[in-house]
Motif scaffolding. Structure first.
Motif, PDB file in Angstrom:
ATOM      1  N   UNK A   1      -2.234   5.886   0.528  1.00  0.00           N
ATOM      2  CA  UNK A   1      -2.460   6.456   1.863  1.00  0.00           C
ATOM      3  C   UNK A   1      -3.208   5.472   2.763  1.00  0.00           C
ATOM      4  N   UNK A   2      -4.158   4.762   2.181  1.00  0.00           N
ATOM      5  CA  UNK A   2      -5.035   3.897   2.965  1.00  0.00           C
ATOM      6  C   UNK A   2      -4.396   2.559   3.297  1.00  0.00           C
ATOM      7  N   UNK A   3      -3.567   2.036   2.406  1.00  0.00           N
ATOM      8  CA  UNK A   3      -3.014   0.692   2.573  1.00  0.00           C
ATOM      9  C   UNK A   3      -2.005   0.597   3.708  1.00  0.00           C
ATOM     10  N   UNK A   4      -1.437   1.718   4.140  1.00  0.00           N
ATOM     11  CA  UNK A   4      -0.489   1.691   5.245  1.00  0.00           C
ATOM     12  C   UNK A   4       0.884   1.204   4.872  1.00  0.00           C
ATOM     13  N   UNK A   5       1.295   1.363   3.620  1.00  0.00           N
ATOM     14  CA  UNK A   5       2.622   0.953   3.195  1.00  0.00           C
ATOM     15  C   UNK A   5       3.656   2.017   3.502  1.00  0.00           C
ATOM     16  N   UNK A   6       4.763   1.964   2.761  1.00  0.00           N
ATOM     17  CA  UNK A   6       5.837   2.918   2.990  1.00  0.00           C
ATOM     18  C   UNK A   6       5.449   4.332   2.562  1.00  0.00           C
TER      19      UNK A   6
ATOM     20  N   UNK B   1      12.736   5.115  -1.732  1.00  0.00           N
ATOM     21  CA  UNK B   1      11.813   5.299  -0.603  1.00  0.00           C
ATOM     22  C   UNK B   1      11.490   6.773  -0.391  1.00  0.00           C
ATOM     23  N   UNK B   2      10.278   7.015   0.099  1.00  0.00           N
ATOM     24  CA  UNK B   2       9.856   8.399   0.321  1.00  0.00           C
ATOM     25  C   UNK B   2      10.729   9.080   1.365  1.00  0.00           C
ATOM     26  N   UNK B   3      11.090   8.338   2.420  1.00  0.00           N
ATOM     27  CA  UNK B   3      11.942   8.929   3.439  1.00  0.00           C
ATOM     28  C   UNK B   3      13.309   9.314   2.930  1.00  0.00           C
ATOM     29  N   UNK B   4      13.770   8.652   1.867  1.00  0.00           N
ATOM     30  CA  UNK B   4      15.074   8.972   1.298  1.00  0.00           C
ATOM     31  C   UNK B   4      15.073  10.376   0.685  1.00  0.00           C
ATOM     32  N   UNK B   5      13.926  10.770   0.093  1.00  0.00           N
ATOM     33  CA  UNK B   5      13.828  12.117  -0.465  1.00  0.00           C
ATOM     34  C   UNK B   5      13.909  13.168   0.641  1.00  0.00           C
ATOM     35  N   UNK B   6      13.223  12.918   1.760  1.00  0.00           N
ATOM     36  CA  UNK B   6      13.284  13.876   2.861  1.00  0.00           C
ATOM     37  C   UNK B   6      14.691  13.965   3.437  1.00  0.00           C
ATOM     38  N   UNK B   7      15.416  12.838   3.466  1.00  0.00           N
ATOM     39  CA  UNK B   7      16.751  12.838   4.052  1.00  0.00           C
ATOM     40  C   UNK B   7      17.791  13.459   3.132  1.00  0.00           C
ATOM     41  N   UNK B   8      17.622  13.319   1.824  1.00  0.00           N
ATOM     42  CA  UNK B   8      18.651  13.757   0.870  1.00  0.00           C
ATOM     43  C   UNK B   8      18.395  15.137   0.299  1.00  0.00           C
TER      44      UNK B   8
ATOM     45  N   UNK C   1      -0.012   8.048   4.395  1.00  0.00           N
ATOM     46  CA  UNK C   1      -0.157   9.498   4.495  1.00  0.00           C
ATOM     47  C   UNK C   1       0.683  10.074   5.621  1.00  0.00           C
ATOM     48  N   UNK C   2       0.785   9.373   6.742  1.00  0.00           N
ATOM     49  CA  UNK C   2       1.543   9.918   7.862  1.00  0.00           C
ATOM     50  C   UNK C   2       3.033   9.973   7.583  1.00  0.00           C
ATOM     51  N   UNK C   3       3.501   9.309   6.526  1.00  0.00           N
ATOM     52  CA  UNK C   3       4.913   9.361   6.151  1.00  0.00           C
ATOM     53  C   UNK C   3       5.198  10.402   5.082  1.00  0.00           C
ATOM     54  N   UNK C   4       4.256  10.645   4.200  1.00  0.00           N
ATOM     55  CA  UNK C   4       4.511  11.528   3.054  1.00  0.00           C
ATOM     56  C   UNK C   4       3.699  12.808   3.089  1.00  0.00           C
ATOM     57  N   UNK C   5       2.908  13.021   4.120  1.00  0.00           N
ATOM     58  CA  UNK C   5       2.048  14.209   4.160  1.00  0.00           C
ATOM     59  C   UNK C   5       2.891  15.479   4.197  1.00  0.00           C
ATOM     60  N   UNK C   6       2.549  16.421   3.374  1.00  0.00           N
ATOM     61  CA  UNK C   6       3.177  17.737   3.333  1.00  0.00           C
ATOM     62  C   UNK C   6       2.138  18.710   2.780  1.00  0.00           C
ATOM     63  N   UNK C   7       2.349  20.007   2.901  1.00  0.00           N
ATOM     64  CA  UNK C   7       1.315  20.957   2.462  1.00  0.00           C
ATOM     65  C   UNK C   7       0.869  20.787   1.019  1.00  0.00           C
ATOM     66  N   UNK C   8       1.750  20.326   0.140  1.00  0.00           N
ATOM     67  CA  UNK C   8       1.336  20.144  -1.255  1.00  0.00           C
ATOM     68  C   UNK C   8       0.352  18.990  -1.415  1.00  0.00           C
ATOM     69  N   UNK C   9       0.139  18.172  -0.382  1.00  0.00           N
ATOM     70  CA  UNK C   9      -0.862  17.096  -0.462  1.00  0.00           C
ATOM     71  C   UNK C   9      -2.259  17.663  -0.650  1.00  0.00           C
TER      72      UNK C   9
END
Length: 570
Positions: free
Chosen positions: A318-323, A157-164, A326-334
């Motif tokens: 980003x558009x589909x609203x999955x895990x 999961x994308x959030x796992x990268x931010x947490x770890x 964009x609001x979950x994985x957005x960062x400056x490198x986007x």
């Protein structure tokens, strides 16, 4: 008469000896040596190993007893919390030498299966078997189920990268996290070669374009820049791009599972656009003495079509609203995933396809607005960005600068629309420059090359503005920004060469791709957050005894309490 007790005792033991053993024991007994009575017994090495684990060291290791019955305990792929393979406890021979870390889990599946087909049948069936039971080695001593038979855990999961992870571009593992590969061992070079290396190609390719513009621009003629600087930088950019592309292609062939991990990384996924953008930079920055008047459209198709296909995938997420919305994985490198549209629009104008350039420009502007607003708002659903991610904040400058250059290339003039995006870029540039402490205190890494490409793009836009509005202020601004970007590229190039060939520290172990899907040592996490698991189990048992209405209310209260606890600990 003396023989009767022995015969009777033998008769009493006959049912026990000939009793049908379990299926696993029966298969193991068929491979053991014969005893005096003609019976099969386990090999002595396996029995000695099992006795050594249970009586000598007292360590229980991932169902090692069953692994010893099936194949002598070899081929275990689960890793302990220290990050070292369990091969250190397995006997690979009479001396029991320690085995090095197992990197085959990141190899390409076809390559791995081809290697396994060359092994003897007995080794393939026993040594490569995955453990299915994991026993807890925590202080409590209680057992817990296995995390996943496949330790690679492809879909992290994308959030796992931010947490770890932490650090520039999320490339450092937090102290309380475990990884799948050994930390104290040097990994193969291809596993240590990240996709972020294409940032070097972006910096050098954009510099070649800048010095070509300085040599050909009428507004900067007072500098008397020789075109040979453009030729030298272009050759260097081409050489670095070819070397980086070949190396990463080899990584795709031999370690495709590591490529998959980088694709799931919320920051590195945007650098998959970098190879195609760098290739377009090299095409645009071709020296004027050797460049044709209009490049062949096939060049544009070769570089833009793969980039456009990748955009359909990323923008669709980003558009589909999955895990991975964009609001979950957005960062400056986007911003890097948006810049490719404007660079492709510039190349489309060069090959004579103005309509294709307008299409890419429209797609880029639409998604730039979304990314810009998302990063400015910082929605509550966003993952918290680490403070060490500051170098890539300069990406804010690149997108509006590239948009102004693309508009000028398509319509042939640096008009009001191009100037609007240029002024946006200048304001963002100044807002970052005044925050000097924002970019201090970080160790050198390839992430620092993220400074170069946006600064050079802003310098190019300033040169075009100086051509449209010739004045002392515009020319001084163009000269200042050009010197700043060139100085930054020169310093980073020298630092990169020193770290690569002198100190040999440019490519450390890429720990970011070896994190686990779930946190393995939650009980060891600071502030006692690991106790939440046992608390949830207790709550489930308590909720099962309540009425339906009270159950709903208690669940709501418990969830709110958990959120408050997480906010306090964070």
């Amino acid at each position: 008469m003396a023989a009767e007790p022995s015969s009777s005792s033998a008769g009493q033991q006959t049912p026990d000896i000939r009793a049908a053993p379990p299926e696993d024991a029966r298969q193991t007994a068929m491979s053991g040596p014969l005893n005096v009575r003609g019976e099969r017994r386990p090999p002595p090495m396996q029995r000695a190993f099992s006795r050594q684990v249970s009586l000598g060291s007292g360590v229980t290791v991932l169902g090692m007893d069953r692994g010893a019955r099936n194949g002598g305990g070899r081929g275990q792929r689960a890793l302990p919390r220290s990050g070292r393979s369990l091969g250190v406890l397995n006997n690979s021979g009479a001396d029991g030498a320690a085995r090095r870390g197992d990197f085959s889990m990141f190899r390409t599946k076809s390559t791995l299966s081809k290697q396994n087909s060359l092994l003897p049948t007995r080794i393939r069936e026993s040594d490569l078997e995955m453990p299915t039971h994991v026993e807890d080695q925590s202080a409590g001593g209680g057992g817990r189920p296995a995390e996943d038979p496949n330790p690679l855990n492809k879909s992290v999961p994308a959030g796992r990268y931010f947490a770890a992870l932490r650090g520039p571009e999320l490339d450092e593992v937090r102290d309380y996290e475990d990884i799948l590969l050994p930390k104290d061992e040097v990994w193969p070079f291809l596993l240590r070669f990240p996709i972020g290396c294409f940032g070097v190609c972006l910096g050098l390719g954009s510099q070649a374009i800048l010095w070509g513009s300085l040599a050909a621009s009428p507004a900067m003629r007072f500098l008397h820049v020789t075109p040979m600087i453009n030729v030298a930088l272009w050759l260097l950019a081409v050489a670095v791009l070819v070397a980086t592309s070949v190396t990463y292609a080899l990584k795709c062939v031999f370690y495709f599972e590591a490529i998959r991990r980088e694709y799931f990384h919320p920051v590195r996924v945007n650098f998959f656009f970098a190879p195609w953008i760098a290739a377009m930079f090299v095409t645009i920055g071709l020296p004027h003495a050797y460049a044709p008047e209009r490049p062949h459209p096939a060049v544009w198709c070769a570089f833009v079509l793969p980039l456009f296909a990748l955009e359909l995938k990323i923008y669709g997420q980003w558009l589909s609203g999955g895990k991975r919305r964009l609001c979950k994985v957005a960062n400056p490198s986007s911003h890097l995933s948006v810049v490719g549209n404007f660079v492709g629009a510039i190349l489309a104008a060069r090959v004579g396809w103005a309509e294709a350039g307008k299409l890419l420009w429209a797609v880029g502007v639409a998604h730039y607005i979304v990314v810009f607003v998302t990063l400015y708002q910082r929605l509550p659903t966003n993952e918290a960005l680490p403070k060490e991610l500051h170098p890539v904040y300069s990406m804010f400058i690149a997108t509006p600068s590239a948009a102004s250059l693309a508009w000028a290339a398509i319509y042939g003039s640096f008009d009001a629309v191009a100037r609007t995006f240029f002024f946006m870029a200048i304001f963002l540039y100044l807002s970052l420059v005044v925050r000097i402490n924002f970019f201090r205190g970080f160790r050198f890494s390839l992430a620092w090359w993220s400074y170069t490409f946006p600064m050079t793009t802003a310098s190019l836009a300033t040169v075009k503005y100086a051509e449209a509005v010739p004045s002392f202020a515009s020319k001084a601004l163009a000269l200042s920004l050009s010197l700043m970007s060139t100085t930054m590229v020169s310093l980073l190039l020298i630092s990169t060469l020193l770290h690569a060939f002198v100190w040999r520290s440019l490519f450390p172990n890429d720990l970011a791709i070896a994190i686990t899907k779930d946190r393995q040592n939650a009980a060891m996490k600071p502030n006692g957050r690991g106790k939440k698991t046992s608390k949830r189990v207790h709550d489930i048992k308590r909720w099962a005894k309540q009425a339906p209405l009270s159950l709903v209310s208690s669940i709501t209260k418990s969830n709110s309490a958990d959120k408050e606890e997480e906010e306090k600990t964070d």
